[in-house]
Design an enzyme around this catalytic site. Structure first.
Site, PDB file in Angstrom:
ATOM      1  CB  ALA A 143      -0.860   0.060   1.240  1.00 59.49           C
ATOM      2  CG  HIS A 184      -1.186   6.501   3.745  1.00 56.88           C
ATOM      3  ND1 HIS A 184      -2.519   6.692   3.699  1.00 56.88           N
ATOM      4  CD2 HIS A 184      -0.973   7.462   4.646  1.00 56.88           C
ATOM      5  CE1 HIS A 184      -2.975   7.597   4.278  1.00 56.88           C
ATOM      6  NE2 HIS A 184      -1.886   8.066   5.128  1.00 56.88           N
ATOM      7  CG  PHE A 185       0.186  10.162  -1.340  1.00 60.18           C
ATOM      8  CD1 PHE A 185       0.023   9.047  -1.858  1.00 60.18           C
ATOM      9  CD2 PHE A 185       1.269  11.115  -1.653  1.00 60.18           C
ATOM     10  CE1 PHE A 185       0.623   8.913  -3.233  1.00 60.18           C
ATOM     11  CE2 PHE A 185       1.885  10.625  -3.072  1.00 60.18           C
ATOM     12  CZ  PHE A 185       1.674   9.739  -3.782  1.00 60.18           C
ATOM     13  N   GLY A 186       0.664  10.999   3.099  1.00 60.58           N
ATOM     14  CA  GLY A 186       0.298  11.596   4.410  1.00 60.58           C
ATOM     15  C   GLY A 186       0.653  10.931   5.630  1.00 60.58           C
ATOM     16  N   GLY A 187       1.689  11.096   6.208  1.00 57.78           N
ATOM     17  CA  GLY A 187       2.113  10.401   7.428  1.00 57.78           C
ATOM     18  C   GLY A 187       2.031  11.096   8.665  1.00 57.78           C
ATOM     19  CG  ASN A 209      -2.025  13.671  14.044  1.00 61.38           C
ATOM     20  OD1 ASN A 209      -1.139  13.342  14.449  1.00 61.38           O
ATOM     21  ND2 ASN A 209      -2.729  14.760  14.220  1.00 61.38           N
ATOM     22  N   GLY A 234      -2.317   6.967  12.342  1.00 61.95           N
ATOM     23  CA  GLY A 234      -2.996   6.434  13.398  1.00 61.95           C
ATOM     24  C   GLY A 234      -4.442   5.682  13.138  1.00 61.95           C
ATOM     25  CE  LYS A 242     -16.498  11.588  10.081  1.00 57.77           C
ATOM     26  NZ  LYS A 242     -15.505  12.418   9.502  1.00 57.77           N
TER      27      LYS A 242
HETATM   28  N1  LIG Z   1      -7.439  14.062  12.463  1.00 57.72           N
HETATM   29  C1  LIG Z   1      -8.514  13.531  12.617  1.00 57.72           C
HETATM   30  O1  LIG Z   1      -9.194  13.313  13.720  1.00 57.72           O
HETATM   31  C2  LIG Z   1      -9.139  13.337  11.309  1.00 57.72           C
HETATM   32  C3  LIG Z   1      -8.975  13.892  10.202  1.00 57.72           C
HETATM   33  N2  LIG Z   1      -9.379  13.394   8.866  1.00 57.72           N
HETATM   34  C4  LIG Z   1      -8.946  13.999   7.683  1.00 57.72           C
HETATM   35  O2  LIG Z   1      -7.632  13.391   7.344  1.00 57.72           O
HETATM   36  C5  LIG Z   1      -7.013  14.169   6.727  1.00 57.72           C
HETATM   37  C6  LIG Z   1      -5.565  14.321   7.449  1.00 57.72           C
HETATM   38  O3  LIG Z   1      -5.915  14.981   8.695  1.00 57.72           O
HETATM   39  P1  LIG Z   1      -4.913  14.774   9.806  1.00 57.72           P
HETATM   40  O4  LIG Z   1      -4.106  13.459   9.526  1.00 57.72           O
HETATM   41  O5  LIG Z   1      -5.489  15.067  11.072  1.00 57.72           O
HETATM   42  O6  LIG Z   1      -3.692  15.981   9.268  1.00 57.72           O
HETATM   43  P2  LIG Z   1      -1.923  16.046   9.589  1.00 57.72           P
HETATM   44  O7  LIG Z   1      -1.749  17.400   9.445  1.00 57.72           O
HETATM   45  O8  LIG Z   1      -1.775  15.346  10.966  1.00 57.72           O
HETATM   46  O9  LIG Z   1      -1.403  15.050   8.503  1.00 57.72           O
HETATM   47  C7  LIG Z   1      -1.405  15.406   6.987  1.00 57.72           C
HETATM   48  C8  LIG Z   1      -0.075  15.106   6.473  1.00 57.72           C
HETATM   49  O10 LIG Z   1      -0.214  15.397   5.122  1.00 57.72           O
HETATM   50  C9  LIG Z   1       1.133  15.490   4.821  1.00 57.72           C
HETATM   51  N3  LIG Z   1       0.999  16.277   3.507  1.00 57.72           N
HETATM   52  C10 LIG Z   1       0.869  17.804   3.422  1.00 57.72           C
HETATM   53  N4  LIG Z   1       1.248  17.751   2.002  1.00 57.72           N
HETATM   54  C11 LIG Z   1       1.650  16.661   1.168  1.00 57.72           C
HETATM   55  C12 LIG Z   1       2.132  16.317   0.090  1.00 57.72           C
HETATM   56  N5  LIG Z   1       2.045  17.179  -0.881  1.00 57.72           N
HETATM   57  N6  LIG Z   1       2.334  15.014  -0.093  1.00 57.72           N
HETATM   58  C13 LIG Z   1       2.357  14.049   1.074  1.00 57.72           C
HETATM   59  N7  LIG Z   1       1.893  14.481   2.100  1.00 57.72           N
HETATM   60  C14 LIG Z   1       1.589  15.706   2.421  1.00 57.72           C
HETATM   61  C15 LIG Z   1       1.500  16.516   6.051  1.00 57.72           C
HETATM   62  O11 LIG Z   1       2.854  16.757   6.040  1.00 57.72           O
HETATM   63  C16 LIG Z   1       0.965  15.582   7.181  1.00 57.72           C
HETATM   64  O12 LIG Z   1       2.028  14.925   7.659  1.00 57.72           O
HETATM   65  C17 LIG Z   1      -7.810  15.288   6.458  1.00 57.72           C
HETATM   66  O13 LIG Z   1      -8.631  15.472   5.298  1.00 57.72           O
HETATM   67  C18 LIG Z   1      -8.850  15.370   7.645  1.00 57.72           C
HETATM   68  O14 LIG Z   1      -9.936  16.137   7.438  1.00 57.72           O
HETATM   69  C19 LIG Z   1     -10.424  12.701   9.155  1.00 57.72           C
HETATM   70  C20 LIG Z   1     -10.997  12.150  10.156  1.00 57.72           C
HETATM   71  C21 LIG Z   1     -10.376  12.345  11.202  1.00 57.72           C
HETATM   72  O1  LIG Z   2      -9.718  18.794   8.903  1.00 62.20           O
HETATM   73  P1  LIG Z   2     -10.942  18.299   9.601  1.00 62.20           P
HETATM   74  O2  LIG Z   2     -12.145  18.438   8.398  1.00 62.20           O
HETATM   75  O3  LIG Z   2     -11.488  19.262  10.749  1.00 62.20           O
HETATM   76  O4  LIG Z   2     -10.863  16.928  10.059  1.00 62.20           O
HETATM   77  C1  LIG Z   2     -10.478  16.500  11.136  1.00 62.20           C
HETATM   78  C2  LIG Z   2     -12.091  16.298  11.977  1.00 62.20           C
HETATM   79  O5  LIG Z   2     -12.291  14.774  11.664  1.00 62.20           O
HETATM   80  C3  LIG Z   2     -12.799  14.336  12.877  1.00 62.20           C
HETATM   81  O6  LIG Z   2     -11.673  13.395  13.419  1.00 62.20           O
HETATM   82  C4  LIG Z   2     -13.959  13.525  13.083  1.00 62.20           C
HETATM   83  O7  LIG Z   2     -13.837  12.272  12.009  1.00 62.20           O
HETATM   84  C5  LIG Z   2     -12.758  15.355  13.832  1.00 62.20           C
HETATM   85  O8  LIG Z   2     -12.610  14.777  15.076  1.00 62.20           O
HETATM   86  C6  LIG Z   2     -11.618  16.287  13.301  1.00 62.20           C
HETATM   87  O9  LIG Z   2     -11.873  17.770  13.874  1.00 62.20           O
END
Ligand SMILES: NC(=O)C1=CN([C@@H]2O[C@H](COP(=O)(O)OP(=O)(O)OC[C@H]3O[C@@H](n4cnc5c(N)ncnc54)[C@H](O)[C@@H]3O)[C@@H](O)[C@H]2O)C=CC1
Ligand SMILES: O=P(O)(O)OC[C@H]1O[C@](O)(CO)[C@@H](O)[C@@H]1O
Length: 395
Positions: free
Chosen positions: A5, A7-10, A12, A16, A213
């Site tokens: 696999a 996966h883009f984006g290491g 949270n 996790g 959701k």
């Molecule tokens: N944190 C949460 O609770 C949840 C987040 N999401 C969604 O998941 C997605 C990611 O959120 P998080 O993991 O919280 O954000 P994050 O900021 O922790 O992770 C995003 C990652 O993407 C990387 N990134 C940015 N530009 C890039 C590129 N051009 N190529 C490769 N990697 C790149 C960043 O360096 C970072 O490591 C968002 O769409 C968010 O809405 C969905 C459900 C829950």
């Molecule tokens: O960048 P966004 O859309 O806020 O995504 C992260 C959100 O997704 C959620 O984890 C829900 O799945 C929220 O807890 C969190 O705020």
């Protein structure tokens, strides 16, 4: 050869959520990121830990069998990995999809494996994989588009798990909630069959799941964040502990529930139980989730299909109540000039430089003739007037 696999984006959700379940399903995970520190740590470690925290205690899982590549410096390596992979996933944020598309397009284009690549974007957005696909196709030669289906199959998904910002000294380890939901449409895989990932709930129609959701979890979470910040709360749990904010969140969820029940024919009792689960989840005091993280990127969150305007517009079209959602929009508009949040600065500029109706169009994408439009213009006007009186939004 084992399954692979990319996966883009290491970040949270990448470490996790997505990688945890890909690992459990037996995939080797190749993380792609642009942040040197994340790539270096992933390259220099053999494992990291995902810890689920709840009032029942903590459970830790160890993730192994991964590699990492920096796409900024090693783009060709990424292209080659994609050409032999089984699945590509991403969790980079909806606004970043256009930046990862060119390299994915190149990798797909040189594939010669018999099985098409499965592409699943894992973002908080309706139709995120479709959006990614659009960008990939615009970076693919037009004569190659006809045979794209032999090389890649695209499925939309809904993902749900709260992963707060992690403590600065936690390295790659992630502390998260126990709850998760990963729903993916199975239709696009046709006779090839969907990937074997036990954590995924495969469905024929994704819309009810993703709207339920987005319009329950994300609407309530962001409402708590914007009201919470306005009231000077630091965390979402603290905001949800406040009886006024908790009441507002419940009022907002009554409105979105009425839409979900009406539109998707979900039983009222089932939706009520879902709402109670979500309120308990976002109130979880063990997560220490800041109002700034959950409120981040307010311009995206005020978008046409997003968590506030999306349900409010549909309620207005049905002649149903949406005024609590307008309260959330008002509070989102006050999320201006927040440290480390570029969109909150952009929001302040848009509100400062445009008349209320123009700012409404620019921020929400609402059509001027839409039944919700004038109500949103009033809210925008209100927030702009406060700023004119005091030099900044009331906060
Ligand atoms: N944190 C949460 O609770 C949840 C987040 N999401 C969604 O998941 C997605 C990611 O959120 P998080 O993991 O919280 O954000 P994050 O900021 O922790 O992770 C995003 C990652 O993407 C990387 N990134 C940015 N530009 C890039 C590129 N051009 N190529 C490769 N990697 C790149 C960043 O360096 C970072 O490591 C968002 O769409 C968010 O809405 C969905 C459900 C829950
Ligand atoms: O960048 P966004 O859309 O806020 O995504 C992260 C959100 O997704 C959620 O984890 C829900 O799945 C929220 O807890 C969190 O705020």
């Amino acid at each position: 050869m084992g399954m692979k696999a990319i996966h883009f984006g290491g970040g949270n959700i990448g470490r996790g959520f997505v990688a945890e379940f890909l690992h459990t399903a037996g995939y080797e995970v190749v993380f792609i990121d642009v942040m040197d520190n994340i790539i270096n740590e992933l390259q220099n470690t053999k494992s990291y830990q995902v810890t689920e925290v709840s009032e029942a205690g903590e459970t830790t899982k160890t993730i192994t069998n991964y590699r990492a590549i920096n796409s900024k410096t090693h783009e060709q390596d990424v292209v080659e990995e994609i050409s032999t992979a089984d699945i590509v996933t991403c969790a980079v944020g909806p606004n970043i999809l256009k930046f990862i598309a060119p390299v994915i397009a190149k990798g797909i284009d040189i594939r010669s494996t018999p099985k098409p690549l499965a592409v699943i974007a894992c973002e908080n957005a309706i139709g995120a994989t479709d959006t990614l696909r659009g960008h990939i196709e615009s970076h693919t030669d037009s004569e190659r588009l006809e045979t794209m289906g032999e090389r890649a199959q695209y499925a939309n998904s809904a993902i749900d798990r709260i992963v707060p910002a992690q403590a600065p000294n936690s390295g790659l380890n992630v502390r998260i909630e126990k709850f998760y939901e990963w729903v993916v449409e199975k239709g696009p895989f046709g006779n090839v069959g969907h990937p074997n990932i036990p954590a995924i709930h495969w469905v024929d129609h994704l819309e009810p799941y993703i709207e339920r959701k987005l319009f329950t979890v994300n609407t309530s979470h962001a409402t708590a964040a914007y009201y919470g910040r306005y009231a000077g709360k630091k965390t979402i749990a603290e905001a949800m502990h406040d009886s006024y904010i908790r009441g507002v969140v419940r009022d907002v969820l009554k409105e979105t529930a009425s839409l979900i029940i009406d539109k998707h024919e979900i039983e009222a009792q089932e939706q009520q139980e879902y709402v109670e689960t979500i309120i308990a989840r976002i109130s979880n005091p063990y997560l220490e989730d800041s109002v700034e993280r959950v409120g981040r990127a307010p311009v995206r969150k005020l978008g046409r299909k997003e968590r506030f305007i999306g349900p409010a517009a549909q309620l207005a079209e049905r002649g149903m109540k949406y005024d609590s959602l307008l309260g959330s929009v008002e509070m989102a508009l006050r999320f201006q000039n927040v440290k480390d949040d570029a969109e909150s600065v952009e929001l302040a500029t848009i509100l400062k430089e445009n008349a209320p109706a123009d700012a409404t169009v620019q921020l929400t994408g609402l059509e001027r003739t839409h039944p919700l439009f004038s109500a949103v213009v009033k809210v925008v006007d209100q927030v702009q007037s406060e700023a004119k009186e005091t030099g900044q939004p009331r906060i």
